[in-house]
Design an enzyme around this catalytic site. Structure first.
Site, PDB file in Angstrom:
ATOM      1  N   GLY A  43      26.216  25.011 -17.632  1.00 24.50           N
ATOM      2  CA  GLY A  43      26.480  23.636 -18.190  1.00 24.50           C
ATOM      3  C   GLY A  43      25.595  22.639 -17.862  1.00 24.50           C
ATOM      4  O   GLY A  43      24.995  21.435 -19.080  1.00 24.50           O
ATOM      5  N   CYS A  44      24.992  22.687 -16.698  1.00 25.43           N
ATOM      6  CA  CYS A  44      24.454  21.918 -15.859  1.00 25.43           C
ATOM      7  C   CYS A  44      22.628  22.450 -16.681  1.00 25.43           C
ATOM      8  O   CYS A  44      21.992  20.997 -16.870  1.00 25.43           O
ATOM      9  CB  CYS A  44      24.653  22.485 -14.650  1.00 25.43           C
ATOM     10  SG  CYS A  44      25.583  21.668 -13.736  1.00 25.43           S
ATOM     11  N   THR A  45      22.477  23.749 -17.144  1.00 23.84           N
ATOM     12  CA  THR A  45      21.591  24.239 -17.898  1.00 23.84           C
ATOM     13  C   THR A  45      21.448  23.324 -19.072  1.00 23.84           C
ATOM     14  O   THR A  45      20.468  22.681 -19.234  1.00 23.84           O
ATOM     15  CB  THR A  45      21.527  25.423 -17.639  1.00 23.84           C
ATOM     16  OG1 THR A  45      21.603  26.476 -16.060  1.00 23.84           O
ATOM     17  CG2 THR A  45      20.101  25.821 -18.210  1.00 23.84           C
ATOM     18  N   ALA A  48      20.383  20.103 -18.657  1.00 19.04           N
ATOM     19  CA  ALA A  48      18.941  18.746 -17.858  1.00 19.04           C
ATOM     20  C   ALA A  48      17.900  20.092 -19.046  1.00 19.04           C
ATOM     21  O   ALA A  48      17.176  19.334 -19.822  1.00 19.04           O
ATOM     22  CB  ALA A  48      18.902  20.619 -16.978  1.00 19.04           C
TER      23      ALA A  48
END
Length: 196
Positions: A43-45, A48
């Protein structure tokens, strides 16, 4: 968590791009500050990458985008290099900024209550006042939603007028053609019931 209208707390955090970044040093610009749980997770990738892809659009709108997590600057750099990220990543290992913005606390994960980073985004105006808060962010489509707000909440109004003009003309053309198409398909008794 802070709300729109609150003054945004200042911070001074190490960046993956070198040196420290402070909110006070960005006064006069719109700042998009997003908190995320961990580098190099799915999710964070995606989040970003989405912000990175929109960096030029944010810059055109006069906004600076900053990502914040507990990860070290070294880990941020590995994350940045692996995915060729353009968004500056700030390190907040002691949770000072997280706590100031209410971006760390109890949350539900797989049905269990845990303590951790609450994925959240703050749009901070040039005057240092929070203009909008996204709490418990869903990643997909989030960067686009933030960009739309940064470009101005008033932007949808002109867009709403443009379609209405087109739609005002469209029915006239459609109604002129529609009966002919219907007449070709419908039985004579039905078409006869709709003479003009």
């Amino acid at each position: 968590m802070l709300n729109a209208g609150d003054r945004a707390p200042d911070f001074s955090l190490e960046s993956d791009q070198g040196g420290k970044v402070s909110l006070s040093g960005l006064r006069g610009k719109t700042v998009v500050l997003y908190f995320y749980p961990k580098d190099d997770t799915p999710g964070c990738t995606r989040e970003a990458q989405a912000f990175s892809a929109a960096m030029s659009a944010f810059a055109e709108a006069g906004a600076v985008v900053l990502g914040v997590s507990r990860d070290s600057v070294e880990r941020h750099r590995k994350f940045r290099d692996k995915y060729e990220l353009a968004v500056p990543l700030l390190s907040d290992p002691d949770l000072a900024a997280h706590d100031a913005y209410g971006a760390y606390g109890e949350k539900s994960m797989y049905g269990k209550k845990v303590m951790g980073t609450i994925r959240s985004t703050f749009i901070i105006g040039p005057d240092g006042v929070i203009k909008h808060v996204f709490g418990s962010v869903k990643v997909d489509g989030h960067a686009d939603a933030v960009l739309a707000l940064v470009r101005g909440a008033g932007a949808p109004a002109p867009a709403a007028k443009a379609p209405s003009k087109a739609s005002a003309k469209a029915p006239a053309k459609a109604s002129a053609k529609a009966p002919a198409k219907r007449a070709a398909v419908k039985t004579p008794s039905k078409t006869a019931a709709k003479p003009r």
